[in-house]
Design a protein around this motif. Sequence first.
Motif, short mmCIF file in Angstrom:
data_model
loop_
_atom_site.label_atom_id
_atom_site.label_comp_id
_atom_site.label_asym_id
_atom_site.label_seq_id
_atom_site.Cartn_x
_atom_site.Cartn_y
_atom_site.Cartn_z
N THR A 73 18.48 -33.98 -15.48
CA THR A 73 17.40 -34.20 -16.06
C THR A 73 17.13 -35.80 -16.38
N SER A 74 16.26 -36.33 -16.37
CA SER A 74 15.90 -37.70 -16.85
C SER A 74 14.77 -37.97 -17.57
N PRO A 75 14.41 -39.11 -18.24
CA PRO A 75 13.15 -39.13 -18.64
C PRO A 75 11.93 -39.65 -17.67
N ALA A 104 19.99 -41.26 -17.23
CA ALA A 104 18.76 -42.32 -17.54
C ALA A 104 17.89 -42.22 -16.02
N GLY A 105 18.20 -41.53 -15.08
CA GLY A 105 17.21 -41.64 -13.82
C GLY A 105 17.43 -42.66 -12.89
N PRO A 121 16.52 -51.34 -15.36
CA PRO A 121 17.59 -50.79 -16.02
C PRO A 121 17.79 -50.63 -17.31
N ARG A 122 17.10 -51.50 -18.09
CA ARG A 122 17.57 -51.57 -19.40
C ARG A 122 16.43 -50.59 -20.07
N GLU A 123 15.03 -50.61 -19.69
CA GLU A 123 14.41 -49.73 -20.12
C GLU A 123 14.61 -48.20 -19.97
N ARG A 124 15.32 -48.04 -18.74
CA ARG A 124 15.61 -46.59 -18.63
C ARG A 124 16.74 -46.36 -19.71
N ALA A 125 17.61 -47.09 -20.01
CA ALA A 125 18.87 -47.21 -20.95
C ALA A 125 18.06 -46.76 -22.30
#
Length: 298
Positions: A73-75, A104-105, A121-125
């Motif tokens: 599952t991811s955001p 993180a998706g 990638p930074r926003e996913r993290a």
Amino acid sequence: MRLSTVILPIHRWHEGGRERWQRAEELGFGTAYTYDHLSWRPPFRDGPWFGALPTLTAAATATTRMRLGTLVTSPNFRHPVTLAKELITLDDVSAGRVTLGIGAGGTGFDATALGQEPWSPRERADRLAEFVPLLDRLLSQEETSHGGTFYSAHEARNLPGCAQRPRLPFAVAATGPRGMRLAARYGQAWVTTGDPKVFEHGTPEQSRAAIAAQVERLGAACAEAGRDVAELDKVLLTSFTPDRPLESFDAFVDFAGRHAELGFTEIVVHWPIPGTRFAADEKVFGRIATEASAHLAV
């Protein structure tokens, strides 16, 4: 070492779906997971694809012993408040057999399905770093309020809570330092698929070296968090390394044994799907499920 499987949510429940989950339990898999996506990569992009949590709820009523879970599952299209409510319901229906795989998706179809631009990638993290602690609170306490950068909760109530106490376990998928720290602090398990840079053109030996380095980084993150890395299960989701573990029974035993030496406690194989990267001989697959653990001195 435990052996688990992933059953992709591509079959209508009354046209083979139920039977696969029941067969997974009959074969003795420790956990049966499914992917939590709105749709996935080709060739599955334009075919049937059902929701993960309703599928797992149905699987909970069709099985009695096997654990169930998401990988992962991811955001990308989830909010912690609504997800928590669905998870405590699933945990109740399954009588406490649920594991939440969470990560993180990526930048695939889920990343834009709600009309947004793909996150960096930074926003996913960044989102995962807020998502996991908030979800931990939502699943562990009766009422939660939170005002964050990405997510908010106002007197969100989750009574009676999870069947598993203090909450259902998290299996955190991570390879980078921030994700590793989340696994070390909040995870009951850590998940990897190996190193994607090695997958296409590397060798099995190079893959194991890359995975060993990941395990070492996990250990460092646990040490930083004041936690013994041995407390975390280490889960390897197969089909994304240069190896071919389902080619034969002996190939799987060798593969699993070599990764057990790296500290892995759970190997996850995909339920065979002809004509895809997950194609496999079903007789070999069944033998692996029923016999391999005896060869690994579980």
